[in-house]
Scaffold this active site. Structure first.
Site, PDB file in Angstrom:
ATOM      1  N   HIS A 121       1.501   4.916   1.978  1.00  0.00           N
ATOM      2  CA  HIS A 121       1.048   3.576   2.382  1.00  0.00           C
ATOM      3  C   HIS A 121       2.164   2.973   3.249  1.00  0.00           C
ATOM      4  O   HIS A 121       3.342   3.324   3.084  1.00  0.00           O
ATOM      5  CB  HIS A 121       0.868   2.769   1.089  1.00  0.00           C
ATOM      6  CG  HIS A 121       0.287   1.410   1.236  1.00  0.00           C
ATOM      7  ND1 HIS A 121       1.041   0.317   1.588  1.00  0.00           N
ATOM      8  CD2 HIS A 121      -0.970   0.938   1.047  1.00  0.00           C
ATOM      9  CE1 HIS A 121       0.271  -0.756   1.607  1.00  0.00           C
ATOM     10  NE2 HIS A 121      -0.959  -0.403   1.280  1.00  0.00           N
ATOM     11  N   ASP A 198       5.891   5.484  -5.807  1.00  0.00           N
ATOM     12  CA  ASP A 198       4.964   4.397  -5.522  1.00  0.00           C
ATOM     13  C   ASP A 198       3.762   4.613  -6.442  1.00  0.00           C
ATOM     14  O   ASP A 198       2.920   5.468  -6.183  1.00  0.00           O
ATOM     15  CB  ASP A 198       4.563   4.435  -4.044  1.00  0.00           C
ATOM     16  CG  ASP A 198       3.486   3.395  -3.729  1.00  0.00           C
ATOM     17  OD1 ASP A 198       3.012   2.727  -4.672  1.00  0.00           O
ATOM     18  OD2 ASP A 198       3.119   3.278  -2.549  1.00  0.00           O
ATOM     19  N   GLN A 201      -1.248   2.994  -7.169  1.00  0.00           N
ATOM     20  CA  GLN A 201      -2.609   3.475  -7.462  1.00  0.00           C
ATOM     21  C   GLN A 201      -2.669   4.298  -8.744  1.00  0.00           C
ATOM     22  O   GLN A 201      -3.744   4.789  -9.098  1.00  0.00           O
ATOM     23  CB  GLN A 201      -3.146   4.322  -6.287  1.00  0.00           C
ATOM     24  CG  GLN A 201      -3.298   3.568  -4.985  1.00  0.00           C
ATOM     25  CD  GLN A 201      -4.369   2.472  -5.032  1.00  0.00           C
ATOM     26  OE1 GLN A 201      -5.175   2.394  -5.959  1.00  0.00           O
ATOM     27  NE2 GLN A 201      -4.361   1.610  -4.035  1.00  0.00           N
ATOM     28  N   LYS A 224      -3.731  -4.989  -8.933  1.00  0.00           N
ATOM     29  CA  LYS A 224      -4.610  -3.813  -8.888  1.00  0.00           C
ATOM     30  C   LYS A 224      -4.963  -3.328 -10.286  1.00  0.00           C
ATOM     31  O   LYS A 224      -5.621  -2.316 -10.457  1.00  0.00           O
ATOM     32  CB  LYS A 224      -3.925  -2.674  -8.118  1.00  0.00           C
ATOM     33  CG  LYS A 224      -3.746  -2.955  -6.622  1.00  0.00           C
ATOM     34  CD  LYS A 224      -3.183  -1.745  -5.937  1.00  0.00           C
ATOM     35  CE  LYS A 224      -2.587  -2.042  -4.592  1.00  0.00           C
ATOM     36  NZ  LYS A 224      -3.556  -2.326  -3.546  1.00  0.00           N
TER      37      LYS A 224
HETATM   38  C1  LIG Z   1      -0.354   3.499  -2.578  1.00  0.00           C
HETATM   39  C2  LIG Z   1      -0.060   2.053  -2.362  1.00  0.00           C
HETATM   40  N1  LIG Z   1       1.198   1.646  -2.300  1.00  0.00           N
HETATM   41  C3  LIG Z   1       1.534   0.368  -2.126  1.00  0.00           C
HETATM   42  C4  LIG Z   1       0.568  -0.593  -1.979  1.00  0.00           C
HETATM   43  C5  LIG Z   1       1.001  -2.007  -1.736  1.00  0.00           C
HETATM   44  O1  LIG Z   1       0.547  -2.840  -2.753  1.00  0.00           O
HETATM   45  P1  LIG Z   1       0.739  -4.423  -2.587  1.00  0.00           P
HETATM   46  O2  LIG Z   1      -0.002  -4.822  -1.367  1.00  0.00           O
HETATM   47  O3  LIG Z   1       0.151  -4.958  -3.846  1.00  0.00           O
HETATM   48  O4  LIG Z   1       2.188  -4.664  -2.474  1.00  0.00           O
HETATM   49  C6  LIG Z   1      -0.771  -0.225  -2.020  1.00  0.00           C
HETATM   50  C7  LIG Z   1      -1.825  -1.230  -1.809  1.00  0.00           C
HETATM   51  O5  LIG Z   1      -2.928  -0.935  -1.439  1.00  0.00           O
HETATM   52  C8  LIG Z   1      -1.096   1.132  -2.226  1.00  0.00           C
HETATM   53  O6  LIG Z   1      -2.367   1.526  -2.275  1.00  0.00           O
END
Ligand SMILES: Cc1ncc(COP(=O)(O)O)c(C=O)c1O
Length: 403
Positions: A121, A198, A201, A224
């Protein structure tokens, strides 16, 4: 035992809403989840009864607020098998990953390498790019190999140069690939690199144990996983908290301040500058209680079954391009023939079905797939087979009209 989805749905008032005259089918859980009454009520109770600033008052309300905030930290720690002091509250996973990049890279030597993967991401790419430019560091990406999985060979090659850190996603938000985080952390450790996971998910959808995984850092977002927006978590291994520098400076993260220099508070407060999101932490703790009551194993099985059904139904439409491994988490990325992802999502919306279309904040990966955008349906504990059927029906309509 299967989930009692109908009973669960009663706890989520938003699911009674209609969109375009149709009952809502919320299939965009990888972007954010809906919130049960238990979470909304816990936050309201806090604001109604004991709202005060934490860690600094000598009055009753401040003591109660501090107690509730620290109990939330302990509850969240227990959920991932960490110690309470290893839990640092942030705004979201993005801020947690920025924190890691900042504290690790500020101590880096020019020319050191950072290893990421091709399935990250943006929040696990851009902070590293910023710090690489700032400190003269190099970036490398472990490649995606056969069947939308990370190539073990490419990971080992990337680690062979002893990078400073290997930061990777546990579950891809585009492909649904579930990476073997314990193996990746072990290989990072053997190469002398920090490991950062990370888990945005994964923590919402499966049981995660940081001790079993052996990671140094792990980041996730409250919103989430049935919790509110504005609260995130960084797990940082205890031993590292002492030797790494602070992130932001300000109140609460210090033990003493002089005009010339200051001294840091004991972790985790060393990493939490300023007034924190107390209601957010309490809401996230209530969300965790809810998830625990339902059972993470059951939730994971339920979502995977919905994803399997979704793939089956989309394949039956014909001309569907579905991205991700067979053994995927509870999300499905796809395109249908020549129908643009945004048009497909608009057709779904017309039927009350909420899906995401776009690059999913993973532009390099979506480009690698040869697409400008994909549709993504992502499931959670309150979704039903009937909702998958409705998505499939909407996609058939889109294919007939535009494909
Ligand atoms: C794999 C992954 N990492 C990081 C994030 C970032 O999350 P946030 O926007 O809540 O900081 C997301 C959000 O969709 C994600 O899917």
């Amino acid at each position: 035992m299967a989930l009692d989805v109908e009973a669960i749905r009663e706890d989520f008032p938003i699911l009674r809403r209609k969109v375009n005259g149709k009952r809502i089918a919320y299939l965009d859980n990888a972007a954010t989840s809906q919130k049960p009454l238990a979470v909304l009520e816990a936050m309201e109770r806090y604001y109604r009864t004991c709202n005060a600033n934490v860690h600094r008052g000598t009055h009753r309300l401040s003591e109660e607020a501090t107690d509730a905030y620290e109990k939330a930290r302990a509850n969240i720690a227990g959920f991932i098998n960490a110690q309470p002091e290893e839990i640092i509250f942030t705004k979201n996973a993005t801020e947690a990953l920025n924190l890691v990049a900042s504290v690790v890279c500020r101590q880096a030597k020019e020319g050191q390498r950072i290893l990421l993967t091709q399935m990250e991401h943006h929040s696990n790419i851009v902070p590293w790019q910023i710090w690489a430019a700032e400190r003269g560091l190099e970036l490398g990406y472990a490649e995606i190999g056969e069947g939308f999985s990370l190539s073990g060979q490419s990971v080992l090659e990337g680690l062979s140069g002893s990078p400073l850190i290997f930061s990777f996603t546990h579950i891809s938000n585009v492909l649904g690939t579930i990476n073997d985080a314990a193996w990746l952390c072990r290989k990072a450790r053997q190469a002398g690199a920090y490991s950062c996971v990370d888990a945005a998910q994964s923590v919402p959808h499966m049981q995660v144990d940081v001790r079993e995984m052996g990671c140094d850092f792990l980041a996730f977002s409250g919103h989430k996983m049935l919790g509110p927006m504005g609260i995130g978590v960084l797990y940082m291994r205890r031993r590292l908290q002492e030797c790494l520098p602070p992130f932001l400076g300000g109140g609460d993260m210090i033990s003493s301040v002089g005009f010339e220099r200051s001294y840091w508070n004991a972790p985790p407060r060393k990493y939490e500058a300023g007034t924190p999101n107390v209601a957010g932490a309490i809401g996230l703790s209530a969300a965790i209680d809810y998830l625990r009551r339902v059972g993470m194993g059951k939730i994971a099985r339920h979502e995977k079954e919905l994803a399997r059904l979704c793939v089956e139904r989309l394949e039956a439409i014909g001309k569907a391009r579905i991205y991700g491994p067979k053994k995927r988490a509870g999300l499905v990325s796809f395109n249908i023939g020549s129908v643009h992802a945004h048009d497909a999502a608009a057709f779904a919306d017309g039927e009350g079905v909420q899906i995401r279309a776009g690059h999913h904040c993973a532009m390099p990966l979506v480009r690698m797939l040869g697409e400008a955008a994909t549709c993504r349906a992502s499931f959670y504990l309150y979704n039903t087979e009937e909702e998958v059927e409705r998505l499939s029906h909407a996609m058939r309509k889109a294919q007939r009209a535009l494909g």
